[in-house]
Design a protein around this motif. Structure first.
Motif, short mmCIF file in Angstrom:
data_model
loop_
_atom_site.label_atom_id
_atom_site.label_comp_id
_atom_site.label_asym_id
_atom_site.label_seq_id
_atom_site.Cartn_x
_atom_site.Cartn_y
_atom_site.Cartn_z
N PRO A 189 0.61 14.70 5.61
CA PRO A 189 2.04 13.35 5.64
C PRO A 189 0.40 12.25 4.73
CG PRO A 189 0.79 14.52 7.47
CD PRO A 189 0.30 15.31 6.30
N LEU A 190 1.34 11.38 5.40
CA LEU A 190 0.13 10.30 4.37
C LEU A 190 -0.63 9.58 6.00
CD1 LEU A 190 1.64 8.20 1.83
CD2 LEU A 190 -0.97 8.89 1.77
N GLY A 191 -1.44 9.29 5.82
CA GLY A 191 -2.47 8.17 7.20
C GLY A 191 -1.41 7.33 7.76
N ALA A 192 -1.76 6.46 8.53
CA ALA A 192 -0.75 5.37 9.17
C ALA A 192 -1.46 4.95 8.52
CB ALA A 192 -1.67 5.75 11.06
N ASP A 193 -1.96 3.65 7.98
CA ASP A 193 -2.79 2.49 7.46
C ASP A 193 -1.73 2.78 6.30
OD1 ASP A 193 -4.43 1.14 9.26
OD2 ASP A 193 -5.61 2.51 8.43
N THR A 194 -1.29 3.07 4.75
CA THR A 194 -0.76 3.88 3.89
C THR A 194 1.00 3.87 3.80
OG1 THR A 194 -2.82 5.15 3.26
CG2 THR A 194 0.07 5.05 2.39
N LEU A 195 1.10 4.65 5.23
CA LEU A 195 3.20 4.30 5.64
C LEU A 195 2.70 2.96 5.98
CD1 LEU A 195 2.84 7.63 7.78
CD2 LEU A 195 3.83 7.31 5.57
N ALA A 235 3.59 8.18 -6.36
CA ALA A 235 3.02 8.56 -7.11
C ALA A 235 2.30 9.86 -6.22
CB ALA A 235 2.51 8.59 -8.14
N ASN A 236 1.75 8.99 -5.38
CA ASN A 236 0.61 9.62 -4.37
C ASN A 236 1.69 10.01 -3.12
OD1 ASN A 236 -1.15 8.12 -5.80
ND2 ASN A 236 -2.87 7.52 -3.82
N VAL A 237 3.00 9.57 -3.15
CA VAL A 237 3.73 9.93 -1.70
C VAL A 237 3.95 11.00 -1.85
CG1 VAL A 237 5.31 9.83 -0.43
CG2 VAL A 237 3.79 7.49 -1.08
N MET A 238 4.49 10.46 -3.47
CA MET A 238 5.22 12.22 -4.29
C MET A 238 4.24 13.35 -4.15
SD MET A 238 8.02 11.46 -4.05
CE MET A 238 9.48 12.82 -5.40
N MET A 239 3.24 13.18 -4.31
CA MET A 239 2.12 14.31 -4.64
C MET A 239 2.00 15.14 -3.33
SD MET A 239 -0.23 12.37 -7.32
CE MET A 239 -1.82 13.96 -6.97
N LEU A 240 2.14 14.30 -1.71
CA LEU A 240 2.25 14.74 -0.83
C LEU A 240 2.89 15.13 -0.12
CD1 LEU A 240 -0.57 11.79 0.87
CD2 LEU A 240 -1.11 13.59 0.30
N ALA A 241 4.29 14.61 -0.29
CA ALA A 241 5.45 15.12 -0.46
C ALA A 241 5.87 16.65 -0.48
CB ALA A 241 7.01 13.93 -0.46
N ARG A 242 5.19 16.73 -2.60
CA ARG A 242 4.92 18.72 -3.01
C ARG A 242 4.44 19.48 -1.64
NH1 ARG A 242 5.35 15.69 -7.52
NH2 ARG A 242 3.03 15.31 -7.74
N GLU A 255 -7.86 12.70 -5.20
CA GLU A 255 -8.34 13.59 -3.98
C GLU A 255 -7.29 14.14 -3.36
OE1 GLU A 255 -11.19 13.12 -1.41
OE2 GLU A 255 -12.61 12.28 -3.86
N ILE A 256 -6.64 13.75 -3.31
CA ILE A 256 -5.01 14.59 -3.41
C ILE A 256 -4.79 16.55 -4.00
CG2 ILE A 256 -2.53 14.86 -3.40
CD1 ILE A 256 -2.58 11.84 -2.64
N ALA A 257 -5.16 15.17 -5.74
CA ALA A 257 -5.70 16.62 -6.15
C ALA A 257 -6.43 18.03 -6.13
CB ALA A 257 -5.49 15.96 -7.91
N LYS A 258 -7.65 17.75 -5.51
CA LYS A 258 -8.92 17.92 -5.18
C LYS A 258 -8.04 19.16 -3.86
CE LYS A 258 -12.62 15.76 -5.23
NZ LYS A 258 -13.17 14.63 -5.56
N ASP A 259 -7.76 18.35 -3.42
CA ASP A 259 -7.16 19.21 -1.89
C ASP A 259 -6.53 18.52 -0.51
OD1 ASP A 259 -7.44 20.12 0.84
OD2 ASP A 259 -9.41 20.58 0.49
N ALA A 260 -5.69 18.47 -1.41
CA ALA A 260 -3.96 17.79 -0.08
C ALA A 260 -4.54 17.02 1.60
CB ALA A 260 -3.20 18.01 0.21
N SER A 261 -5.24 18.89 1.45
CA SER A 261 -5.24 18.57 3.05
C SER A 261 -6.16 17.50 3.54
CB SER A 261 -6.42 19.71 3.43
OG SER A 261 -7.20 19.75 3.50
#
Length: 367
Positions: A128-134, A117-124, A207-213
């Motif tokens: 990009p996700l951080g390196a550790d999460t990827l 779900a987080n990956v899809m939120m960021l894709a929209r 955090e993504i919902a508030k500010d994806a950047s």
């Protein structure tokens, strides 16, 4: 015969235990190193140490990080290519040990669902996700791939292991003269890890919902607490293999397996966890777990091995004040700095590295 071959794995891990007799050697491979490592070092090391068409009694994946699993995926892919082409298999693999994500960390399925779900939120929002999460996200997929390849090749995974999960236990698994004691993870650790990951992923979603950047900045190093920890014993000697586990988890797992005496353990060889990162250990850990030889597989990436870790090892209390050996796959800036700040002759240690362009360095415990 009892030997540990530390295979060059750059910033990852690849280790080969050899035991038995010189005429009838047996071998266990633990981890395979990062991308590119199979062709560069693991394949030639196996050809030299195990021989063409030689047999591995067991292959162990400590956990799914790229710097541990990719070399094993490449090994299985090469074996598959031999099989499809009708060639003699370059390496025979009798079995694999691997703790799947679903049976250990994500028993509820909620972690993978929230991560997706987080990956899809960021894709929209094209962030990009951080390196550790990827690395974690793709590492889980690579763990699936390892099992699929094993099934395709007819290699059993976790054969004889209860509920298909390797957990700390008091009864060792025997391979002829070799005993493998599983000293981690234990069940409470995995339950804690599942909770931690869910909490972190849910917080990241907010955090993504508030500010994806800000998502990339909210990334953190996901703990490697699910690493399989093994104590190998043979011919009166011992090797502690730690993966990327955290020091307190290693000690807790050793306690669960009944391997500590008064809270301490001395081994002949300790593979230092997480490439010598100071995030996974403390001075107290090296006070409780001591060794004659410490193995550090690292090439300076992320600053590993950290100078703090090296100092903790060198300054740790020693049984009978015997000298110690640091076996390193690469001489990094921090190792050079250690030798400058704490001269080996004054502090009772020596540093060994692979000779020339060798693919591995050997530690002989019993000839």
């Amino acid at each position: 015969m009892f030997k540990l071959h530390v295979i060059q794995a750059k910033y990852g891990d690849a280790l080969l235990i050899s035991f038995g007799t010189p005429r009838k050697p047996r071998h266990i491979l633990i981890d395979g190193g990062p991308p590119g490592n199979y062709a560069a070092d693991l394949e030639p090391a196996l050809a030299e140490l195990v021989g063409h068409a030689g047999k591995l009694d067991l292959v162990v994946l400590s956990h799914v990080d790229n710097d541990h699993i990719v070399g094993l995926l490449d090994l299985l892919a090469a074996v598959e290519d031999d099989q499809v082409s009708g060639r003699r298999l370059r390496t025979k693999i009798a079995g694999i040990w691997h703790n799947s994500f679903e049976r250990t960390v994500d028993t509820s399925g909620k972690v993978a669902k929230q991560m997706q779900a987080n990956v899809m939120m960021l894709a929209r929002v094209n962030t990009p996700l951080g390196a550790d999460t990827l690395e974690t996200f793709y590492g889980i997929k690579e763990g699936h791939r390892l099992r699929l390849l094993a099934k395709k090749l007819g290699i059993p995974v976790n054969k004889g292991i209860k509920k298909d999960i390797l957990l700390a236990a008091k009864t060792p698994v025997k391979f002829g003269p070799l005993e493998l004691h599983i000293a981690g993870p234990n069940k409470p650790q995995l339950e804690t890890l599942e909770t931690e990951w869910l909490d972190w992923l849910n917080e990241a979603a907010k955090e993504i919902a508030k500010d994806a950047s800000t998502a990339a900045m909210s990334d953190r190093s996901i703990p490697n607490l699910s690493s399989i920890v093994l104590l190998a014993k043979c011919a009166g000697k011992s090797i502690l293999l730690t993966g990327d586990a955290r020091g307190d988890y290693i000690i807790d797992g050793l306690r669960t397996a009944g391997l500590l005496k008064n809270g301490r353990l001395h081994v002949d060889v300790l593979k230092v966890q997480h490439h010598g990162s100071n995030r996974n250990t403390t001075a107290a850990f090296f006070g409780a777990i001591t060794a004659d030889t410490y193995v550090l597989s690292a090439d300076g990436r992320h600053g590993n091995p950290k100078l703090d870790t090296l100092k903790w090892i060198v300054q740790s209390p020693r049984p009978r004040q015997l000298p110690i050996t640091l076996v390193v796959t690469n001489v990094t800036e921090t190792i050079a700095e250690l030798q400058q700040q704490l001269p080996p002759a004054d502090h009772g240690y020596t540093v060994r590295q692979p000779p020339g362009h060798a693919h591995s360095i050997e530690i002989t415990l019993r000839a």
